[in-house]
Design an enzyme around this catalytic site. Structure first.
Site, PDB file in Angstrom:
ATOM      1  N   HIS A 185      29.570  -4.601  17.517  1.00  0.00           N
ATOM      2  CA  HIS A 185      30.336  -5.838  17.337  1.00  0.00           C
ATOM      3  C   HIS A 185      30.331  -6.752  18.554  1.00  0.00           C
ATOM      4  O   HIS A 185      30.298  -7.966  18.413  1.00  0.00           O
ATOM      5  CB  HIS A 185      31.798  -5.521  16.990  1.00  0.00           C
ATOM      6  N   ARG A 228      28.428 -13.311  12.484  1.00  0.00           N
ATOM      7  CA  ARG A 228      29.844 -13.458  12.865  1.00  0.00           C
ATOM      8  C   ARG A 228      30.129 -12.793  14.215  1.00  0.00           C
ATOM      9  O   ARG A 228      30.952 -13.273  14.996  1.00  0.00           O
ATOM     10  CB  ARG A 228      30.772 -12.913  11.773  1.00  0.00           C
ATOM     11  N   HIS A 229      29.420 -11.721  14.481  1.00  0.00           N
ATOM     12  CA  HIS A 229      29.626 -11.051  15.770  1.00  0.00           C
ATOM     13  C   HIS A 229      29.010 -11.862  16.911  1.00  0.00           C
ATOM     14  O   HIS A 229      29.611 -11.993  17.979  1.00  0.00           O
ATOM     15  CB  HIS A 229      29.063  -9.633  15.729  1.00  0.00           C
ATOM     16  N   ASP A 246      34.325   4.416  41.600  1.00  0.00           N
ATOM     17  CA  ASP A 246      35.106   4.557  42.834  1.00  0.00           C
ATOM     18  C   ASP A 246      35.256   6.053  43.113  1.00  0.00           C
ATOM     19  O   ASP A 246      34.647   6.892  42.435  1.00  0.00           O
ATOM     20  CB  ASP A 246      36.445   3.805  42.744  1.00  0.00           C
ATOM     21  N   CYS A 271      36.121   4.689  36.977  1.00  0.00           N
ATOM     22  CA  CYS A 271      37.174   4.872  37.987  1.00  0.00           C
ATOM     23  C   CYS A 271      38.158   5.879  37.411  1.00  0.00           C
ATOM     24  O   CYS A 271      37.820   6.598  36.463  1.00  0.00           O
ATOM     25  CB  CYS A 271      37.819   3.551  38.388  1.00  0.00           C
ATOM     26  N   GLY A 272      39.352   5.965  37.968  1.00  0.00           N
ATOM     27  CA  GLY A 272      40.292   6.976  37.491  1.00  0.00           C
ATOM     28  C   GLY A 272      40.673   6.766  36.045  1.00  0.00           C
ATOM     29  O   GLY A 272      40.620   7.679  35.211  1.00  0.00           O
ATOM     30  N   THR A 273      41.076   5.551  35.740  1.00  0.00           N
ATOM     31  CA  THR A 273      41.459   5.208  34.366  1.00  0.00           C
ATOM     32  C   THR A 273      40.360   4.472  33.609  1.00  0.00           C
ATOM     33  O   THR A 273      40.423   4.366  32.381  1.00  0.00           O
ATOM     34  CB  THR A 273      42.680   4.267  34.391  1.00  0.00           C
ATOM     35  N   GLY A 274      39.439   3.885  34.329  1.00  0.00           N
ATOM     36  CA  GLY A 274      38.447   2.982  33.736  1.00  0.00           C
ATOM     37  C   GLY A 274      38.955   1.554  33.633  1.00  0.00           C
ATOM     38  O   GLY A 274      38.197   0.640  33.305  1.00  0.00           O
ATOM     39  N   ILE A 275      40.231   1.363  33.933  1.00  0.00           N
ATOM     40  CA  ILE A 275      40.848   0.048  33.727  1.00  0.00           C
ATOM     41  C   ILE A 275      40.492  -0.915  34.868  1.00  0.00           C
ATOM     42  O   ILE A 275      39.975  -2.010  34.637  1.00  0.00           O
ATOM     43  CB  ILE A 275      42.372   0.178  33.572  1.00  0.00           C
ATOM     44  N   GLY A 276      40.771  -0.500  36.102  1.00  0.00           N
ATOM     45  CA  GLY A 276      40.546  -1.412  37.224  1.00  0.00           C
ATOM     46  C   GLY A 276      39.086  -1.827  37.345  1.00  0.00           C
ATOM     47  O   GLY A 276      38.773  -3.004  37.568  1.00  0.00           O
TER      48      GLY A 276
HETATM   49  C1  RB5 Z   1      42.376   5.093  42.266  1.00  0.00           C
HETATM   50  O1  RB5 Z   1      43.440   5.860  42.681  1.00  0.00           O
HETATM   51  C2  RB5 Z   1      42.689   4.456  40.920  1.00  0.00           C
HETATM   52  O2  RB5 Z   1      43.688   3.473  41.083  1.00  0.00           O
HETATM   53  C3  RB5 Z   1      41.452   3.869  40.304  1.00  0.00           C
HETATM   54  O3  RB5 Z   1      40.466   4.850  40.197  1.00  0.00           O
HETATM   55  C4  RB5 Z   1      41.603   3.282  38.917  1.00  0.00           C
HETATM   56  O4  RB5 Z   1      42.227   4.157  38.042  1.00  0.00           O
HETATM   57  C5  RB5 Z   1      42.149   1.922  38.853  1.00  0.00           C
HETATM   58  O5  RB5 Z   1      42.253   1.301  37.795  1.00  0.00           O
END
Ligand code: RB5
Length: 142
Positions: free
Chosen positions: A97, A132-133, A7, A64-69
């Site tokens: 793994h 196992r993996h 993103d 993305c910013g955090t990699g989480i979304g």
């Molecule tokens: C964008 O501002 C931010 O929300 C996105 O890059 C990301 O971190 C979401 O998980």
């Protein structure tokens, strides 16, 4: 072929990763986005995941910013195993793994120097192939 996507928050790191892949002689397919203008990360996480799951691309890298979304989004595609990594130990372990097929990183978390080491570790580590993996991976798909 490596599928790559991001993103707006991940755009600059994605450009660095692309240069790094070229230096390593690896081909990539860029699914966007293409600037730092605000976009919605699920679109790009899912595009990369679909490309990997279909076999068009061998592995994926999403940022993305955090990699989480973007990793949550990619993992909604059946067959995607996106692993959010901020260190080389995790990148190695998730290949050994989990046979992770997509690497996710957070550009606001991980600097470019470490990110390239994580990319190299992820791409250069094979799945262990241990029973196992494999059994556990099969259980993920249920
Ligand atoms: C964008 O501002 C931010 O929300 C996105 O890059 C990301 O971190 C979401 O998980």
């Amino acid at each position: 072929m490596i599928a790559i996507g991001c993103d707006h928050a991940g755009f600059e790191l994605k450009e660095d990763v692309k240069k790094h892949l070229v230096e390593r002689g690896l081909d990539y397919k860029d699914f966007g986005c293409n600037s730092t203008s605000s976009v919605d990360y699920p679109e790009f996480g899912k595009k990369v995941a679909k490309s990997v799951v279909s076999g068009e691309c061998e592995k994926g890298i999403i940022i993305c910013g955090t990699g989480i979304g973007i990793s949550i989004s990619a993992n909604k595609v059946k067959g995607a195993r996106a692993a959010l990594c901020g260190d080389c130990f995790s990148a190695e372990a998730t290949r050994l793994h989990n046979d992770a097929n997509i690497l996710a990183m957070g550009a606001r978390v991980t600097g470019p120097g470490l990110a390239m080491k994580i990319v190299d570790t992820f791409l250069d580590t094979p799945f262990s192939g241990e029973e196992r993996h494999q059994r556990r991976i099969d259980m993920i798909e249920g």
